[in-house]
Design a protein around this motif. Structure first.
Motif, mmCIF file in Angstrom:
data_model
loop_
_atom_site.group_PDB
_atom_site.id
_atom_site.type_symbol
_atom_site.label_atom_id
_atom_site.label_comp_id
_atom_site.label_asym_id
_atom_site.label_seq_id
_atom_site.Cartn_x
_atom_site.Cartn_y
_atom_site.Cartn_z
ATOM 1 N N ASP A 41 0.827 -1.216 0.000
ATOM 2 C CA ASP A 41 0.000 0.000 0.000
ATOM 3 C C ASP A 41 0.856 1.259 0.000
ATOM 4 N N ALA A 42 1.914 1.268 0.828
ATOM 5 C CA ALA A 42 2.795 2.443 0.888
ATOM 6 C C ALA A 42 3.434 2.701 -0.479
ATOM 7 N N TYR A 43 3.868 1.639 -1.142
ATOM 8 C CA TYR A 43 4.507 1.806 -2.445
ATOM 9 C C TYR A 43 3.485 2.208 -3.511
ATOM 10 N N ARG A 49 2.140 9.289 -7.636
ATOM 11 C CA ARG A 49 2.834 10.545 -7.961
ATOM 12 C C ARG A 49 3.826 10.367 -9.107
ATOM 13 N N GLY A 50 4.044 9.140 -9.533
ATOM 14 C CA GLY A 50 4.979 8.888 -10.633
ATOM 15 C C GLY A 50 5.814 7.656 -10.341
ATOM 16 N N PRO A 51 6.365 7.055 -11.393
ATOM 17 C CA PRO A 51 7.143 5.827 -11.194
ATOM 18 C C PRO A 51 8.407 6.092 -10.382
ATOM 19 N N ILE A 52 8.718 5.149 -9.537
ATOM 20 C CA ILE A 52 9.932 5.222 -8.734
ATOM 21 C C ILE A 52 10.368 3.802 -8.409
ATOM 22 N N ALA A 53 11.659 3.551 -8.545
ATOM 23 C CA ALA A 53 12.212 2.264 -8.139
ATOM 24 C C ALA A 53 12.789 2.444 -6.741
ATOM 25 N N VAL A 54 12.580 1.469 -5.898
ATOM 26 C CA VAL A 54 12.997 1.556 -4.504
ATOM 27 C C VAL A 54 14.041 0.485 -4.225
ATOM 28 N N ARG A 55 15.124 0.911 -3.609
ATOM 29 C CA ARG A 55 16.141 -0.007 -3.094
ATOM 30 C C ARG A 55 16.399 0.409 -1.656
ATOM 31 N N LEU A 56 16.035 -0.456 -0.738
ATOM 32 C CA LEU A 56 16.201 -0.164 0.680
ATOM 33 C C LEU A 56 16.949 -1.294 1.358
ATOM 34 N N VAL A 73 15.425 1.910 8.581
ATOM 35 C CA VAL A 73 16.017 1.950 7.246
ATOM 36 C C VAL A 73 17.503 2.247 7.430
ATOM 37 N N ARG A 74 18.351 1.367 6.943
ATOM 38 C CA ARG A 74 19.798 1.564 7.035
ATOM 39 C C ARG A 74 20.345 2.278 5.799
ATOM 40 N N GLU A 75 19.720 2.013 4.668
ATOM 41 C CA GLU A 75 20.148 2.653 3.422
ATOM 42 C C GLU A 75 18.921 2.841 2.548
ATOM 43 N N ASN A 76 18.774 4.037 1.993
ATOM 44 C CA ASN A 76 17.615 4.359 1.176
ATOM 45 C C ASN A 76 18.121 4.989 -0.118
ATOM 46 N N ARG A 77 17.951 4.289 -1.221
ATOM 47 C CA ARG A 77 18.401 4.800 -2.517
ATOM 48 C C ARG A 77 17.253 5.334 -3.365
ATOM 49 N N THR A 78 16.157 5.710 -2.716
ATOM 50 C CA THR A 78 14.998 6.185 -3.477
ATOM 51 C C THR A 78 14.996 7.690 -3.646
ATOM 52 N N GLY A 79 15.651 8.416 -2.750
ATOM 53 C CA GLY A 79 15.532 9.858 -2.744
ATOM 54 C C GLY A 79 14.233 10.309 -2.091
ATOM 55 N N ASP A 80 13.508 9.397 -1.476
ATOM 56 C CA ASP A 80 12.235 9.691 -0.823
ATOM 57 C C ASP A 80 12.271 9.123 0.595
ATOM 58 N N PRO A 81 12.794 9.894 1.557
ATOM 59 C CA PRO A 81 12.913 9.372 2.918
ATOM 60 C C PRO A 81 11.559 9.043 3.557
ATOM 61 N N ARG A 82 10.513 9.771 3.177
ATOM 62 C CA ARG A 82 9.184 9.496 3.727
ATOM 63 C C ARG A 82 8.706 8.096 3.349
ATOM 64 N N LEU A 83 8.951 7.707 2.113
ATOM 65 C CA LEU A 83 8.577 6.358 1.674
ATOM 66 C C LEU A 83 9.355 5.309 2.472
ATOM 67 N N GLY A 84 10.637 5.550 2.693
ATOM 68 C CA GLY A 84 11.438 4.620 3.498
ATOM 69 C C GLY A 84 10.869 4.450 4.896
ATOM 70 N N ARG A 85 10.468 5.555 5.521
ATOM 71 C CA ARG A 85 9.879 5.476 6.864
ATOM 72 C C ARG A 85 8.556 4.716 6.847
ATOM 73 N N ARG A 86 7.748 4.951 5.817
ATOM 74 C CA ARG A 86 6.465 4.230 5.726
ATOM 75 C C ARG A 86 6.688 2.727 5.560
#
Length: 142
Positions: A41-43, A49-56, A73-86
């Motif tokens: 659901d979070a993803y 809002r637009g396509p995004i690939a997530v690597r966490l 989250v130890r590493e977030n390569r999305t550029g979207d810290p809010r998504l990482g927290r969710r």
């Protein structure tokens, strides 16, 4: 003589059993993360809002009763810290099967989410996850 002794049945490793092998439990951890409705659901919400690939890279503790402790989250390569927290919050809500003490402790998960064609033209996430436990720390002797 009484005849041949009956052989003991193999240790259960299926979901729902009370005794897990380490490999079977790790596979169950990955399956439950990959299929987590909260994570999906979070993803999916972010995909609107637009396509995004997530690597966490996430780390969390696992208690004997199957509760998650301290999902981070130890590493977030999305550029979207809010998504990482969710996503970390969603993983923190997953209930894993109760486990023996040797299967509890810290787990590390590498998570990859990417857009994939879904039903009705709506994007649906494609999820790949792998989990591992860090090796035990050995005490040094003087």
């Amino acid at each position: 003589p009484a005849g041949p002794r009956p052989q003991a049945s193999p240790r259960p490793t299926a979901p729902g059993s009370r005794r897990w092998t380490a490999a079977a439990y790790l596979a169950e951890v990955v399956r439950r993360i990959r299929d987590s409705p909260g994570l999906l659901d979070a993803y999916a919400r972010r995909l609107k809002r637009g396509p995004i690939a997530v690597r966490l890279h996430l780390a969390f503790g696992l208690a004997r009763d199957g509760r998650v402790t301290k999902a981070r989250v130890r590493e977030n390569r999305t550029g979207d810290p809010r998504l990482g927290r969710r996503i970390a919050t969603a993983i923190g809500r997953i209930r894993f099967p109760p486990a023996r003490r040797r299967l509890t402790g810290r787990y590390h998960v590498d998570l990859v989410l990417r857009p994939a064609p879904g039903d009705g033209g709506r994007p649906a996430p494609a999820v790949a996850a792998s989990a591992r436990r860090p090796p035990p720390v050995l005490a040094r002797t003087p």
